[in-house]
Design a protein around this motif. Structure first.
Motif, PDB file in Angstrom:
ATOM      1  N   THR A   1      15.287  10.609  -7.009  1.00 49.07           N
ATOM      2  CA  THR A   1      14.932  11.893  -6.398  1.00 49.07           C
ATOM      3  C   THR A   1      13.435  11.977  -6.140  1.00 49.07           C
ATOM      4  N   CYS A   2      12.650  11.581  -7.132  1.00 48.62           N
ATOM      5  CA  CYS A   2      11.186  11.632  -6.957  1.00 48.62           C
ATOM      6  C   CYS A   2      10.730  10.619  -5.920  1.00 48.62           C
ATOM      7  N   TYR A   3      11.401   9.492  -5.871  1.00 48.47           N
ATOM      8  CA  TYR A   3      11.040   8.509  -4.856  1.00 48.47           C
ATOM      9  C   TYR A   3      11.257   9.076  -3.461  1.00 48.47           C
ATOM     10  N   GLU A   4      12.410   9.694  -3.256  1.00 55.80           N
ATOM     11  CA  GLU A   4      12.742  10.219  -1.932  1.00 55.80           C
ATOM     12  C   GLU A   4      11.910  11.441  -1.578  1.00 55.80           C
ATOM     13  N   ASN A   5      11.759  12.369  -2.541  1.00 56.04           N
ATOM     14  CA  ASN A   5      11.126  13.653  -2.249  1.00 56.04           C
ATOM     15  C   ASN A   5       9.612  13.643  -2.392  1.00 56.04           C
ATOM     16  N   VAL A   6       9.100  12.754  -3.230  1.00 52.51           N
ATOM     17  CA  VAL A   6       7.676  12.771  -3.525  1.00 52.51           C
ATOM     18  C   VAL A   6       6.980  11.527  -3.003  1.00 52.51           C
ATOM     19  N   ILE A   7       7.382  10.371  -3.512  1.00 49.62           N
ATOM     20  CA  ILE A   7       6.658   9.145  -3.213  1.00 49.62           C
ATOM     21  C   ILE A   7       6.646   8.851  -1.716  1.00 49.62           C
ATOM     22  N   ALA A   8       7.826   8.835  -1.104  1.00 51.06           N
ATOM     23  CA  ALA A   8       7.891   8.521   0.325  1.00 51.06           C
ATOM     24  C   ALA A   8       7.111   9.541   1.147  1.00 51.06           C
ATOM     25  N   SER A   9       7.174  10.815   0.732  1.00 51.74           N
ATOM     26  CA  SER A   9       6.495  11.870   1.487  1.00 51.74           C
ATOM     27  C   SER A   9       4.983  11.711   1.438  1.00 51.74           C
ATOM     28  N   VAL A  10       4.431  11.526   0.237  1.00 53.44           N
ATOM     29  CA  VAL A  10       2.974  11.455   0.146  1.00 53.44           C
ATOM     30  C   VAL A  10       2.442  10.138   0.697  1.00 53.44           C
ATOM     31  N   ASP A  11       3.222   9.065   0.571  1.00 55.74           N
ATOM     32  CA  ASP A  11       2.781   7.788   1.133  1.00 55.74           C
ATOM     33  C   ASP A  11       2.717   7.840   2.649  1.00 55.74           C
ATOM     34  N   ARG A  12       3.617   8.584   3.264  1.00 57.68           N
ATOM     35  CA  ARG A  12       3.602   8.689   4.732  1.00 57.68           C
ATOM     36  C   ARG A  12       2.317   9.347   5.227  1.00 57.68           C
ATOM     37  N   LEU A  13       1.791  10.284   4.451  1.00 62.85           N
ATOM     38  CA  LEU A  13       0.551  10.951   4.845  1.00 62.85           C
ATOM     39  C   LEU A  13      -0.619   9.987   4.839  1.00 62.85           C
ATOM     40  N   LEU A  14      -0.602   9.060   3.890  1.00 64.78           N
ATOM     41  CA  LEU A  14      -1.650   8.041   3.849  1.00 64.78           C
ATOM     42  C   LEU A  14      -1.473   7.051   4.986  1.00 64.78           C
ATOM     43  N   ILE A  15      -0.249   6.619   5.191  1.00 62.06           N
ATOM     44  CA  ILE A  15       0.028   5.598   6.205  1.00 62.06           C
ATOM     45  C   ILE A  15      -0.296   6.100   7.608  1.00 62.06           C
ATOM     46  N   SER A  16      -0.178   7.407   7.823  1.00 62.10           N
ATOM     47  CA  SER A  16      -0.448   7.951   9.152  1.00 62.10           C
ATOM     48  C   SER A  16      -1.923   8.251   9.389  1.00 62.10           C
ATOM     49  N   HIS A  17      -2.777   7.985   8.381  1.00 61.85           N
ATOM     50  CA  HIS A  17      -4.221   8.129   8.581  1.00 61.85           C
ATOM     51  C   HIS A  17      -4.658   7.185   9.699  1.00 61.85           C
ATOM     52  N   LYS A  18      -5.566   7.644  10.547  1.00 58.64           N
ATOM     53  CA  LYS A  18      -5.937   6.878  11.735  1.00 58.64           C
ATOM     54  C   LYS A  18      -6.486   5.492  11.381  1.00 58.64           C
ATOM     55  N   LEU A  19      -7.326   5.421  10.350  1.00 59.11           N
ATOM     56  CA  LEU A  19      -7.904   4.129   9.989  1.00 59.11           C
ATOM     57  C   LEU A  19      -6.851   3.189   9.403  1.00 59.11           C
ATOM     58  N   ILE A  20      -5.900   3.753   8.653  1.00 57.38           N
ATOM     59  CA  ILE A  20      -4.823   2.922   8.114  1.00 57.38           C
ATOM     60  C   ILE A  20      -3.948   2.402   9.242  1.00 57.38           C
TER      61      ILE A  20
END
Length: 270
Positions: free
Chosen positions: A35-54
């Motif tokens: 549950t935490c993987y789906e609701n938390v980890i994947a969500s917050v990681d996507r915000l990092l991955i979508s950073h322009k420099l990343i």
């Protein structure tokens, strides 16, 4: 059953990446529930991955990456605009970075999201939105899990409980108010450690002001995370390295790591 490091409930846990796989992460744990993987980890990681420099870094490393998360991201509408794959669009990425550096606009505390991309009279026009905190949630998650799996007793630290609640609730306001994740764009620390721009680095350091985790993600982000006001008796700072070439994550004491930088060569023994 085991205790999930994020929600702290007794639940079955699954193996997952601490550093997103799409960023060539090779650091795995099995102490986070599904549950935490789906609701938390994947969500917050996507915000990092979508950073322009990343995104710019991912474009450089596409040939090295085989990740379903990468496919998910690039399948989304905002990443499938045919203009985004053009040479002109890629040139505008590099131009934005040069202009920001020239005018001393920090690239370390902003997340860039495309709002609109249009082509007018043969030229690309781009409007960008900035958010100064969301990507830091993913870096907080990495530092917290690294500490939990490295330092005995940290999981029960009152500040660790606060951090796990911030992560579980994806509470950006609390993260900002507590100022846990701070930028280190001027730090010379990483030059001392002879870091490689393709790798990720963690350093756990405890002193009179508490426990800190320094993170370098590629050559894009340099941050320090204040994990606890409590000091821990670490014999030496602990270094974690995500080695992209050898596709492995390893931990060493700072002394062991520094000794490895100066191994004798050509048969010369110390």
């Amino acid at each position: 059953m085991s205790i999930c490091n994020i929600c702290r409930d007794d639940k079955p846990c699954i193996e997952q990446y601490v550093i997103p796989e799409v960023l060539c992460g090779y650091y795995y744990i099995n102490t986070v529930c599904e549950t935490c993987y789906e609701n938390v980890i994947a969500s917050v990681d996507r915000l990092l991955i979508s950073h322009k420099l990343i995104q710019y870094k991912i474009d450089q490393l596409k040939h090295q990456i085989d990740s379903p998360l990468l496919l998910d991201i690039y399948d989304e509408e905002e990443y499938t605009n045919k203009e985004t794959d053009s040479d002109e669009f890629q040139f505008s990425n590099s131009l934005i970075m040069k202009l920001c550096k020239r005018h001393d606009i920090s690239l370390h505390n902003e997340i860039w999201k495309e709002e609109r991309v249009t082509k007018v009279a043969g030229s690309i026009q781009r409007e960008l939105l900035l958010d100064n905190r969301k990507y830091k949630m993913s870096l907080l998650k990495m530092a917290y899990l690294f500490a939990v799996h490295t330092i005995d007793g940290y999981f029960h630290d009152p500040d660790a409980i606060v951090i796990s609640n911030i992560l579980s609730n994806i509470d950006f306001i609390e993260l900002k108010d507590r100022n846990i994740v701070r930028d280190l764009s001027k730090s010379s620390l990483w030059n001392t450690l002879n870091t490689d721009c393709e790798n990720h680095y963690f350093i756990l350091l405890s002193g009179k002001d508490g426990l800190f985790c320094f993170i370098r993600l590629f050559d894009v982000f340099d941050v320090v995370v204040h994990l606890s006001k409590k000091s821990y008796n670490l014999p030496s700072p602990i270094v974690g390295v995500n080695d992209a070439i050898n596709q492995v994550f390893y931990k060493k004491s700072l002394k062991e790591y520094m000794n490895g930088l100066f191994k004798p060569t050509n048969g010369i023994q110390s």
